[in-house]
Design a protein around this motif. Sequence first.
Motif, PDB file in Angstrom:
ATOM      1  N   MET A  47       0.994  -1.164   0.046  1.00  0.00           N
ATOM      2  CA  MET A  47      -0.092  -0.031  -0.205  1.00  0.00           C
ATOM      3  C   MET A  47       0.778   1.343   0.026  1.00  0.00           C
ATOM      4  O   MET A  47       1.724   1.445   0.940  1.00  0.00           O
ATOM      5  CB  MET A  47      -0.842  -0.097   1.238  1.00  0.00           C
ATOM      6  CG  MET A  47      -1.820   1.146   1.314  1.00  0.00           C
ATOM      7  SD  MET A  47      -2.756   1.410   2.800  1.00  0.00           S
ATOM      8  CE  MET A  47      -4.016  -0.004   2.352  1.00  0.00           C
ATOM      9  N   ILE A  48       0.480   2.087  -0.882  1.00  0.00           N
ATOM     10  CA  ILE A  48       1.532   3.290  -0.998  1.00  0.00           C
ATOM     11  C   ILE A  48       0.657   4.548  -0.656  1.00  0.00           C
ATOM     12  O   ILE A  48      -0.493   4.757  -1.174  1.00  0.00           O
ATOM     13  CB  ILE A  48       1.979   3.332  -2.400  1.00  0.00           C
ATOM     14  CG1 ILE A  48       2.765   2.401  -2.891  1.00  0.00           C
ATOM     15  CG2 ILE A  48       2.804   4.793  -2.671  1.00  0.00           C
ATOM     16  CD1 ILE A  48       3.180   2.098  -4.255  1.00  0.00           C
ATOM     17  N   LEU A  49       1.077   5.141   0.246  1.00  0.00           N
ATOM     18  CA  LEU A  49       0.340   6.344   0.884  1.00  0.00           C
ATOM     19  C   LEU A  49       1.055   7.525   0.115  1.00  0.00           C
ATOM     20  O   LEU A  49       1.987   7.734  -0.011  1.00  0.00           O
ATOM     21  CB  LEU A  49       0.224   6.377   2.339  1.00  0.00           C
ATOM     22  CG  LEU A  49      -0.297   5.117   2.979  1.00  0.00           C
ATOM     23  CD1 LEU A  49      -0.284   5.311   4.604  1.00  0.00           C
ATOM     24  CD2 LEU A  49      -1.706   5.121   2.668  1.00  0.00           C
ATOM     25  N   GLU A  50      -0.229   8.467  -0.076  1.00  0.00           N
ATOM     26  CA  GLU A  50       0.142   9.840  -0.715  1.00  0.00           C
ATOM     27  C   GLU A  50       0.751  10.813   0.714  1.00  0.00           C
ATOM     28  O   GLU A  50       0.254  10.667   1.761  1.00  0.00           O
ATOM     29  CB  GLU A  50      -0.873  10.501  -1.249  1.00  0.00           C
ATOM     30  CG  GLU A  50      -1.269   9.741  -2.487  1.00  0.00           C
ATOM     31  CD  GLU A  50      -0.377  10.093  -3.671  1.00  0.00           C
ATOM     32  OE1 GLU A  50       0.268  11.185  -3.870  1.00  0.00           O
ATOM     33  OE2 GLU A  50      -0.110   8.968  -4.382  1.00  0.00           O
ATOM     34  N   PRO A  51       1.763  11.398   0.544  1.00  0.00           N
ATOM     35  CA  PRO A  51       2.127  12.279   1.581  1.00  0.00           C
ATOM     36  C   PRO A  51       1.123  13.536   2.032  1.00  0.00           C
ATOM     37  O   PRO A  51       0.687  13.818   0.939  1.00  0.00           O
ATOM     38  CB  PRO A  51       3.516  12.788   1.334  1.00  0.00           C
ATOM     39  CG  PRO A  51       3.752  12.714  -0.329  1.00  0.00           C
ATOM     40  CD  PRO A  51       2.686  11.453  -0.532  1.00  0.00           C
ATOM     41  N   ARG A  52       1.078  13.664   3.223  1.00  0.00           N
ATOM     42  CA  ARG A  52       0.197  14.607   3.366  1.00  0.00           C
ATOM     43  C   ARG A  52       1.029  16.076   3.277  1.00  0.00           C
ATOM     44  O   ARG A  52       2.071  16.229   3.555  1.00  0.00           O
ATOM     45  CB  ARG A  52      -0.316  14.701   5.012  1.00  0.00           C
ATOM     46  CG  ARG A  52      -0.895  13.225   5.378  1.00  0.00           C
ATOM     47  CD  ARG A  52      -1.505  13.420   6.834  1.00  0.00           C
ATOM     48  NE  ARG A  52      -2.554  12.224   7.253  1.00  0.00           N
ATOM     49  CZ  ARG A  52      -2.788  11.960   8.385  1.00  0.00           C
ATOM     50  NH1 ARG A  52      -2.535  12.595   9.441  1.00  0.00           N
ATOM     51  NH2 ARG A  52      -3.499  10.963   8.584  1.00  0.00           N
ATOM     52  N   ARG A  53      -0.033  16.992   2.695  1.00  0.00           N
ATOM     53  CA  ARG A  53       0.268  18.496   2.484  1.00  0.00           C
ATOM     54  C   ARG A  53       0.024  19.345   3.721  1.00  0.00           C
ATOM     55  O   ARG A  53      -0.939  19.381   4.244  1.00  0.00           O
ATOM     56  CB  ARG A  53      -0.215  18.592   1.042  1.00  0.00           C
ATOM     57  CG  ARG A  53       0.319  17.987  -0.039  1.00  0.00           C
ATOM     58  CD  ARG A  53      -0.421  18.287  -1.134  1.00  0.00           C
ATOM     59  NE  ARG A  53       0.214  17.295  -2.218  1.00  0.00           N
ATOM     60  CZ  ARG A  53       0.134  17.514  -3.562  1.00  0.00           C
ATOM     61  NH1 ARG A  53      -0.642  18.572  -3.973  1.00  0.00           N
ATOM     62  NH2 ARG A  53       0.381  16.759  -4.577  1.00  0.00           N
TER      63      ARG A  53
END
Length: 92
Positions: free
Chosen positions: A86-92
């Motif tokens: 599972m690849i999570l998008e970094p929080r901005r």
Amino acid sequence: MKWMLGILIILLAALQYRLWISEGSLADVNRLEREIKIQQADNSRLRERNRILAVEVEDLKTGLDSVEERARNDIGMIKKDETFFMILEPRR
């Protein structure tokens, strides 16, 4: 003669009322034509959606590949001896 003119004026007013204001008037006809065009556009869009759904249903009935794809996408199915990442998008 005056009564004849009076009757003709009343008759003309009644006919004008039917032409411009009452049910079946020109405005009413224009409104109905607009509603028909809107409904035809909706029907066309829904026919296309139904066609796409029918193709999808037929595909699901005949092919196991599409069933597997749906299971993977919708419920997260993983095959035996498969590793899940599972690849999570970094929080901005």
